[in-house]
Enzyme design. Structure first.
Site, PDB file in Angstrom:
ATOM      1  N   GLU A  28      39.028  54.953  57.825  1.00  0.00           N
ATOM      2  CA  GLU A  28      40.436  55.052  57.428  1.00  0.00           C
ATOM      3  C   GLU A  28      41.108  55.880  58.509  1.00  0.00           C
ATOM      4  OE1 GLU A  28      41.781  53.541  54.976  1.00  0.00           O
ATOM      5  OE2 GLU A  28      40.091  53.008  53.689  1.00  0.00           O
ATOM      6  N   CYS A  57      48.916  59.552  56.748  1.00  0.00           N
ATOM      7  CA  CYS A  57      48.674  58.353  57.559  1.00  0.00           C
ATOM      8  C   CYS A  57      49.626  57.241  57.132  1.00  0.00           C
ATOM      9  CB  CYS A  57      47.236  57.910  57.405  1.00  0.00           C
ATOM     10  SG  CYS A  57      46.762  57.764  55.683  1.00  0.00           S
TER      11      CYS A  57
HETATM   12  P1  NAP Z   1      40.770  64.289  63.115  1.00  0.00           P
HETATM   13  O1  NAP Z   1      40.970  65.261  64.196  1.00  0.00           O
HETATM   14  O2  NAP Z   1      40.228  62.961  63.456  1.00  0.00           O
HETATM   15  O3  NAP Z   1      39.826  65.027  62.050  1.00  0.00           O
HETATM   16  C1  NAP Z   1      39.384  64.400  60.887  1.00  0.00           C
HETATM   17  C2  NAP Z   1      38.005  64.918  60.557  1.00  0.00           C
HETATM   18  O4  NAP Z   1      37.127  64.594  61.614  1.00  0.00           O
HETATM   19  C3  NAP Z   1      37.933  66.428  60.395  1.00  0.00           C
HETATM   20  O5  NAP Z   1      36.993  66.744  59.399  1.00  0.00           O
HETATM   21  C4  NAP Z   1      37.434  66.872  61.753  1.00  0.00           C
HETATM   22  O6  NAP Z   1      36.781  68.099  61.758  1.00  0.00           O
HETATM   23  C5  NAP Z   1      36.469  65.759  62.066  1.00  0.00           C
HETATM   24  N1  NAP Z   1      36.160  65.627  63.483  1.00  0.00           N
HETATM   25  C6  NAP Z   1      36.922  65.959  64.548  1.00  0.00           C
HETATM   26  N2  NAP Z   1      36.252  65.673  65.701  1.00  0.00           N
HETATM   27  C7  NAP Z   1      35.057  65.157  65.337  1.00  0.00           C
HETATM   28  C8  NAP Z   1      33.929  64.671  66.058  1.00  0.00           C
HETATM   29  N3  NAP Z   1      33.894  64.647  67.383  1.00  0.00           N
HETATM   30  N4  NAP Z   1      32.882  64.208  65.353  1.00  0.00           N
HETATM   31  C9  NAP Z   1      32.873  64.214  64.015  1.00  0.00           C
HETATM   32  N5  NAP Z   1      33.917  64.666  63.270  1.00  0.00           N
HETATM   33  C10 NAP Z   1      34.994  65.122  63.930  1.00  0.00           C
HETATM   34  O7  NAP Z   1      42.084  63.992  62.322  1.00  0.00           O
HETATM   35  P2  NAP Z   1      43.089  65.050  61.712  1.00  0.00           P
HETATM   36  O8  NAP Z   1      44.037  65.460  62.759  1.00  0.00           O
HETATM   37  O9  NAP Z   1      42.366  66.112  61.003  1.00  0.00           O
HETATM   38  O10 NAP Z   1      43.770  64.162  60.584  1.00  0.00           O
HETATM   39  C11 NAP Z   1      44.875  63.414  60.842  1.00  0.00           C
HETATM   40  C12 NAP Z   1      44.529  61.961  61.118  1.00  0.00           C
HETATM   41  O11 NAP Z   1      43.904  61.386  59.977  1.00  0.00           O
HETATM   42  C13 NAP Z   1      45.768  61.146  61.357  1.00  0.00           C
HETATM   43  O12 NAP Z   1      45.600  60.274  62.435  1.00  0.00           O
HETATM   44  C14 NAP Z   1      45.937  60.367  60.067  1.00  0.00           C
HETATM   45  O13 NAP Z   1      46.673  59.205  60.195  1.00  0.00           O
HETATM   46  C15 NAP Z   1      44.536  60.154  59.665  1.00  0.00           C
HETATM   47  N6  NAP Z   1      44.443  59.873  58.231  1.00  0.00           N
HETATM   48  C16 NAP Z   1      44.149  58.599  57.852  1.00  0.00           C
HETATM   49  C17 NAP Z   1      44.085  58.285  56.509  1.00  0.00           C
HETATM   50  C18 NAP Z   1      43.774  56.889  56.083  1.00  0.00           C
HETATM   51  O14 NAP Z   1      43.382  56.708  54.944  1.00  0.00           O
HETATM   52  N7  NAP Z   1      43.912  55.880  56.923  1.00  0.00           N
HETATM   53  C19 NAP Z   1      44.307  59.263  55.544  1.00  0.00           C
HETATM   54  C20 NAP Z   1      44.606  60.554  55.968  1.00  0.00           C
HETATM   55  C21 NAP Z   1      44.660  60.842  57.324  1.00  0.00           C
HETATM   56  P3  NAP Z   1      37.603  69.437  62.171  1.00  0.00           P
HETATM   57  O15 NAP Z   1      38.440  69.730  61.012  1.00  0.00           O
HETATM   58  O16 NAP Z   1      36.566  70.447  62.420  1.00  0.00           O
HETATM   59  O17 NAP Z   1      38.386  69.096  63.406  1.00  0.00           O
END
Ligand code: NAP
Length: 508
Positions: free
Chosen positions: A279, A313
């Site tokens: 997602e 998102c």
């Molecule tokens: P993110 O940086 O991708 O982080 C999401 C999760 O991934 C966090 O738990 C993060 O941990 C972890 N993470 C980061 N780098 C990683 C790696 N190299 N390996 C494994 N895990 C890793 O995203 P965000 O900024 O927190 O969230 C916003 C994004 O989520 C937006 O793009 C939004 O559109 C998307 N989103 C999508 C949906 C959907 O259902 N489509 C719903 C909500 C949000 P840390 O916290 O330690 O960085």
């Protein structure tokens, strides 16, 4: 205090900067367990490391939680693997009843859970309540789905053999969740996994681990056996998750977060051909046609933009409005957004909380600056605000030129850029002009136009005269770079089930 968040585990021993937290807030916070939850036990990280949790309204540290290392992550996977077979063999009704009890417990404690969420994530209390309601509904929905997992029996077309299909749990799963919906992004994975008979390791976002830890204690109290759910907050997401993703005992990865990180995880998952749900990010277009009910469109735009301070998102990222109504739409939306009260989410009457951190706030500011430098007009807002914390004013930009970065990138903040179109073809082509494909919004009263436009939009979901699409009973998910797999609805549990087919020969 009544109905405190369940007291079960390692308590915070150290709180820095708590002078900005009231006694009542501190009392609620102090009841959230702050250890790792592994094999039904609350424990410290093996290294003893702790991770700061900040209040984005003040920038101060609220508390600390245990900071998992890769070894702790492997302990969590081992715990999930140990009980996979016994959990899969647990009667579906029992699995469903755990979820149902957890649903009731969440609703009983919604006041305290909302406060914890607002403190760690920033959104206004009313928004935290709405998320917790939504989050709990996944447990209620999947408690009802647990007993409806079924297979098929048929006679082969040529006669003779019989064809049986059965549904079985995929197995130990890893969930990685974002900070923007700290509980709901967890329950829409945990709910179907528990119902299907899978065990799991959850890695919540480093910014917002408290809601997930509170949820783990509720599930334990609701009777979820030790090891079925393990929670490992960490400041080293990649280092903790990669060994699990490459471990053949793991059978499923479900990720919610950015497309950038999602791509990396898909690559890692390829090694053992892991079953994956993604997602990812969005860039939702909001289309307003010349025949639209403008009152409804303004209200829908308000919800689609301002829910979660735009940090969703599904947030409407760009508003494409027919040229004959664009001026009126933009000025009315600006008037609506300028009335909103911005402040710490815990304060009475506040509707717009801070953004999650300085990086997010600076990114929003940068996109607004870029649009304005290319000729966009600020109709309201446009700047950061507040003496502390990461606040940004609700903002409407008019006359945004096509080359502005804000139309191509995910804003994740309270900014509404408005552009115009002159024909249906142009509207659809602008809407589809993105690598993302999560959701789009369409406002028109013309049924035939609605159907034609919906058929041509390249997104997994569409809000037709509706500013919110999320619903527990509907399949949530995207296409293109917004990912694959669906959460919620009847489809949600399928992500956690394998189909096994048995061909049975009859002797004559
Ligand atoms: P993110 O940086 O991708 O982080 C999401 C999760 O991934 C966090 O738990 C993060 O941990 C972890 N993470 C980061 N780098 C990683 C790696 N190299 N390996 C494994 N895990 C890793 O995203 P965000 O900024 O927190 O969230 C916003 C994004 O989520 C937006 O793009 C939004 O559109 C998307 N989103 C999508 C949906 C959907 O259902 N489509 C719903 C909500 C949000 P840390 O916290 O330690 O960085």
């Amino acid at each position: 205090m009544s109905h405190g968040v369940q007291d079960a585990g390692t308590k915070s021993t150290e709180t820095k900067g708590v002078e900005t937290v009231s006694d009542q807030e501190q009392a609620v916070l102090s009841q959230v367990p702050t250890g790792l939850f592994i094999a039904g036990e609350w424990r410290e990280a093996r290294s003893g490391a702790r991770l700061d949790v900040e209040d984005p309204a003040t920038g101060k540290v609220l508390t600390t939680v245990a900071d998992a290392s890769p070894e702790d992550g492997m302990d969590a996977l081992a715990a999930a693997v140990d009980v996979q077979q016994s959990w899969a063999a647990t009667p579906p009704r029992e699995r469903g009843e755990v979820l149902r009890r957890a649903y009731e417990a969440i609703m009983d404690r919604i006041d305290d859970l909302s406060l914890v969420m607002t403190l760690e994530m920033g959104k206004a209390i009313a928004e935290s309540r709405a998320e917790i309601n939504y989050a709990a509904e996944f447990f209620r929905w999947f408690s009802e789905e647990a007993v409806r997992i079924a297979g098929r029996y048929s006679v082969a077309p040529a006669g003779g053999s019989r064809l049986l299909t059965m549904k079985q749990p995929v197995g130990p799963s890893l969930f990685i969740t974002p900070w923007n919906f700290p509980m709901a992004m967890g329950t829409r994975k945990i709910g179907p996994a528990v119902a299907a008979g899978c065990t799991m390791v959850v890695k919540p976002a480093a910014e917002t681990p408290l809601s997930m830890l509170a949820l783990a204690s509720i599930l334990a109290e609701a009777g979820l056996p030790a090891g079925v759910l393990n929670v490992v907050p960490t400041s080293s997401a990649g280092q903790v998750s990669e060994p699990l993703i490459r471990d053949p005992r793991l059978r499923k990865l479900s990720f919610t977060g950015s497309t950038q990180v999602g791509r990396k995880l898909i690559e890692q998952s390829a090694e053992q051909v892991l079953k994956v749900s993604m997602e990812l990010g969005g860039n939702a277009p909001f289309l307003v046609f010349d025949d639209a009910d403008l009152d409804a469109a303004i209200e829908g735009a308000f919800k689609a933009k301002m829910r979660n301070v735009g940090e969703a998102c599904t947030a409407a990222n760009r508003f494409h409005v027919h040229e004959s109504v664009a001026g009126e739409f933009a000025s009315r939306l600006a008037a609506r957004l300028s009335e909103l009260r911005v402040g710490r989410g815990t304060e009475e009457g506040v509707e717009v909380g801070p953004l999650i951190n300085a990086k997010q706030r600076d990114g929003v500011e940068d996109l607004v600056g870029d649009a304005v430098s290319r000729g966009a007009r600020v109709l309201t807002g446009g700047s950061r605000t507040g003496e502390a914390g990461y606040f940004f004013e609700p903002t409407v930009l008019g006359d945004v030129p096509a080359e502005a970065r804000i139309l191509a990138e995910e804003v994740f903040g309270p900014v509404a850029p408005v552009t115009t179109f002159s024909s249906d073809d142009e509207a659809v082509s602008m809407a589809n002009n993105t690598e993302y494909g999560l959701v789009s919004y369409v406002y028109t009263k013309d049924l035939e136009r609605a159907i034609r436009v919906c058929e041509r939009l390249e997104t997994g979901m569409i809000g037709l005269n509706a500013g919110i699409v999320s619903n527990v009973a509907a399949p949530f998910g995207g296409v293109k770079a917004s990912g694959f797999g669906r959460e919620g609805g009847f489809e949600g549990i399928e992500e956690f089930l394998e189909t096994k087919y048995v061909s049975m020969a009859l002797s004559s």
